[in-house]
Design a protein around this motif. Structure first.
Motif, mmCIF file in Angstrom:
data_model
loop_
_atom_site.group_PDB
_atom_site.id
_atom_site.type_symbol
_atom_site.label_atom_id
_atom_site.label_comp_id
_atom_site.label_asym_id
_atom_site.label_seq_id
_atom_site.Cartn_x
_atom_site.Cartn_y
_atom_site.Cartn_z
ATOM 1 N N PRO A 246 -22.293 64.402 61.766
ATOM 2 C CA PRO A 246 -21.235 63.384 61.754
ATOM 3 C C PRO A 246 -21.117 62.614 63.071
ATOM 4 C CG PRO A 246 -20.314 65.584 62.050
ATOM 5 C CD PRO A 246 -21.775 65.773 61.765
ATOM 6 N N HIS A 247 -20.645 61.373 62.916
ATOM 7 C CA HIS A 247 -20.375 60.487 64.049
ATOM 8 C C HIS A 247 -21.643 60.101 64.797
ATOM 9 C CE1 HIS A 247 -16.361 61.026 62.852
ATOM 10 N NE2 HIS A 247 -16.173 62.209 63.402
ATOM 11 N N ALA A 248 -22.625 59.644 64.019
ATOM 12 C CA ALA A 248 -23.860 59.099 64.584
ATOM 13 C C ALA A 248 -23.625 57.669 65.068
ATOM 14 C CB ALA A 248 -24.956 59.111 63.516
ATOM 15 N N ILE A 249 -24.670 57.093 65.647
ATOM 16 C CA ILE A 249 -24.568 55.723 66.165
ATOM 17 C C ILE A 249 -24.653 54.696 65.036
ATOM 18 C CG2 ILE A 249 -27.016 55.305 66.631
ATOM 19 C CD1 ILE A 249 -25.994 54.271 69.441
ATOM 20 N N VAL A 250 -25.088 55.175 63.862
ATOM 21 C CA VAL A 250 -25.095 54.308 62.681
ATOM 22 C C VAL A 250 -24.047 54.824 61.684
ATOM 23 C CG1 VAL A 250 -27.515 53.624 62.900
ATOM 24 C CG2 VAL A 250 -26.938 55.683 61.596
ATOM 25 N N ASP A 251 -23.556 53.906 60.875
ATOM 26 C CA ASP A 251 -22.579 54.298 59.849
ATOM 27 C C ASP A 251 -23.309 54.818 58.604
ATOM 28 O OD1 ASP A 251 -23.541 52.067 58.488
ATOM 29 O OD2 ASP A 251 -21.824 50.794 59.026
ATOM 30 N N ASP A 252 -22.565 55.076 57.554
ATOM 31 C CA ASP A 252 -23.161 55.650 56.338
ATOM 32 C C ASP A 252 -24.191 54.723 55.709
ATOM 33 O OD1 ASP A 252 -21.606 57.840 56.717
ATOM 34 O OD2 ASP A 252 -20.101 57.316 55.199
ATOM 35 N N ALA A 253 -24.067 53.430 55.975
ATOM 36 C CA ALA A 253 -25.020 52.459 55.432
ATOM 37 C C ALA A 253 -26.217 52.265 56.366
ATOM 38 C CB ALA A 253 -24.317 51.125 55.195
ATOM 39 N N GLY A 254 -26.225 53.022 57.460
ATOM 40 C CA GLY A 254 -27.361 52.924 58.386
ATOM 41 C C GLY A 254 -27.247 51.790 59.389
ATOM 42 N N MET A 255 -26.053 51.204 59.492
ATOM 43 C CA MET A 255 -25.859 50.086 60.429
ATOM 44 C C MET A 255 -25.264 50.577 61.747
ATOM 45 S SD MET A 255 -27.039 47.723 58.552
ATOM 46 C CE MET A 255 -26.669 46.240 59.501
ATOM 47 N N ILE A 256 -25.751 50.008 62.852
ATOM 48 C CA ILE A 256 -25.199 50.327 64.171
ATOM 49 C C ILE A 256 -23.698 50.040 64.172
ATOM 50 C CG2 ILE A 256 -25.158 49.554 66.595
ATOM 51 C CD1 ILE A 256 -27.599 51.166 66.107
ATOM 52 N N ILE A 257 -22.907 50.990 64.657
ATOM 53 C CA ILE A 257 -21.447 50.773 64.633
ATOM 54 C C ILE A 257 -21.069 49.694 65.659
ATOM 55 C CG2 ILE A 257 -20.940 53.114 63.805
ATOM 56 C CD1 ILE A 257 -20.085 53.807 66.692
ATOM 57 N N PRO A 258 -20.072 48.894 65.337
ATOM 58 C CA PRO A 258 -19.722 47.775 66.233
ATOM 59 C C PRO A 258 -19.310 48.235 67.631
ATOM 60 C CG PRO A 258 -18.141 47.965 64.403
ATOM 61 C CD PRO A 258 -19.267 48.895 64.104
#
Ligand SMILES: [Zn+2]
Length: 403
Positions: A246-258
């Motif tokens: 949990p809490h990776a640099i990408v969200d569940d859709a695989g996008m870099i978090i803002p």
């Protein structure tokens, strides 16, 4: 090329012999000729200077003296680099090089001429780390764990929030300014329980009187990564950027978090931090690279056991970065000038600019079929592999071809 873990005594004997050859036999003659050592015929890559050219490189008095297509060595010692890369000595900003006394020599064999011990010791144990740093040949510093006892009590050093002790950390930094270059906060839930935000706040508070950075260990935190990143200042460092959820640099859709893009925008540094467990997922790394979110720095999270497992060595991490499609010159920059820029300790290093300290890695770029592991056991096929061939430290060949 490395065939396994070198016995430290054998290794140091050979490194010592090389140093004697370098400094003794040719020194009188080379003083007349002006050069002590000429690295001949390599592809010289110095991203800091925008250099990528087939060239000779001359060293005099421990410093880079010249880069020119044809340098007459005279009486200088010659290191043949034909078909090889000649790059600045590698700088690894996340290692645990103070735990085992063989570490520095093994890293040197991989071209690493500068490194950071990233947070094994806390305020109560900092003397052990500093004692270990006294003996190493490279330029090296340490990050103080905000947990007062460091990792000596096992992982979980700030589960008891009282151990995240700002005053103790400040006192330890003040007493050891020469070595302590920042503060480390390991923020996984298994380490901090549910108070990761407060541990990070305290780590930042500890650094404030000194103007030094915090490095956070991200991944599997209690709080969302974005909430942690929002606290971080320019020059602070995030390591293990490709850690799994949990809490990776990408969200569940695989996008870099803002919040990661915003943090980068204001100067937070994003570091690879390979390690052996739960730190790198190839799919996440590839998704980030595909979205143009490249690491600023490559680091190994070096330990002897990780090295022996074939996972943590700078050439291996650099090879993994190449396999993601990152350009060679960018990979070199991430392992040299970008890393040097993260800490004033490395000021003037990470470059082959004339007059700078002659720290050089002569590397081989092999073409073939290779594979590299992430820390989840997933192997990734690759067609290139970087390996170190020789290391020059302050003008001396400290790692010869065969050892
Ligand atoms: Zn680490």
């Amino acid at each position: 090329m490395r065939t396994g873990r070198a016995n430290r005594r054998q290794f140091m004997a050979m490194a010592g012999a090389a140093a004697l050859i370098g400094s003794g036999r040719f020194s009188a003659a080379s003083a007349q000729a002006g050069y002590d050592l000429v690295i001949k015929g390599g592809r010289v890559i110095d991203p800091a200077a925008g250099v990528d050219t087939l060239s000779d490189l001359a060293i005099s008095g421990g410093r880079i003296a010249a880069i020119h297509p044809e340098i007459v060595p005279g009486a200088a010692r010659v290191l043949d680099a034909e078909g090889k890369l000649v790059v600045p000595g590698l700088i690894d900003i996340h290692t645990h090089g103070t735990i085992d006394p063989t570490s520095a020599a093994l890293m040197l064999a991989d071209g690493v001429t500068g490194w950071i011990e990233a947070g094994w010791q806390g305020a109560e144990t900092v003397e052990q780390g500093i004692a270990a740093l006294q003996d190493v040949p490279q330029k090296a510093g340490l990050l103080l764990n905000i947990g007062r006892k460091g990792v000596t009590i096992g992982t979980g050093e700030t589960k008891d929030l009282d151990l995240a002790d700002v005053e103790a950390a400040r006192a330890a930094i003040a007493a050891n300014r020469e070595y302590v270059v920042g503060v480390k906060a390991r923020l996984s839930q298994s380490i901090t329980s549910d108070h990761d935000l407060e541990v990070l706040r305290r780590a930042i508070a500890a650094t404030e009187p000194f103007g030094i950075p915090v490095m956070i260990h991200m991944g599997a935190t209690h709080s969302p990564l974005g909430a942690l990143l929002d606290l971080m200042r320019p020059g602070d460092i995030v390591t293990h950027i490709f850690a799994p959820p949990p809490h990776a640099i990408v969200d569940d859709a695989g996008m870099i978090i803002p919040e990661a893009r915003a943090a980068r925008e204001r100067g937070v540094i994003f570091d690879w931090g390979h390690g052996t467990r739960e730190h790198v997922v190839w799919d996440i790394a590839q998704a980030a690279v595909d979205q143009g979110f490249l690491p600023d720095t490559l680091s190994s999270d070096w330990t002897v056991s990780g090295f022996e497992a074939g996972l943590v060595a700078m050439p291996t991490v650099m090879s993994g970065a190449l396999s993601l499609g990152i350009e060679l010159n960018d990979v070199i920059a991430m392992a040299t000038c970008n890393a040097a820029a993260a800490f004033p300790l490395f000021e003037g290093l990470g470059t082959l600019a004339e007059g700078s300290s002659a720290d050089v890695a002569v590397m081989e770029l092999h073409e073939g079929e290779f594979e590299f592991g992430d820390t989840q056991g997933t192997m990734r096929a690759a067609v290139q592999r970087l390996a170190n061939h020789a290391t020059v430290l302050r003008g001396e060949i400290v790692v010869p071809d065969h050892f």
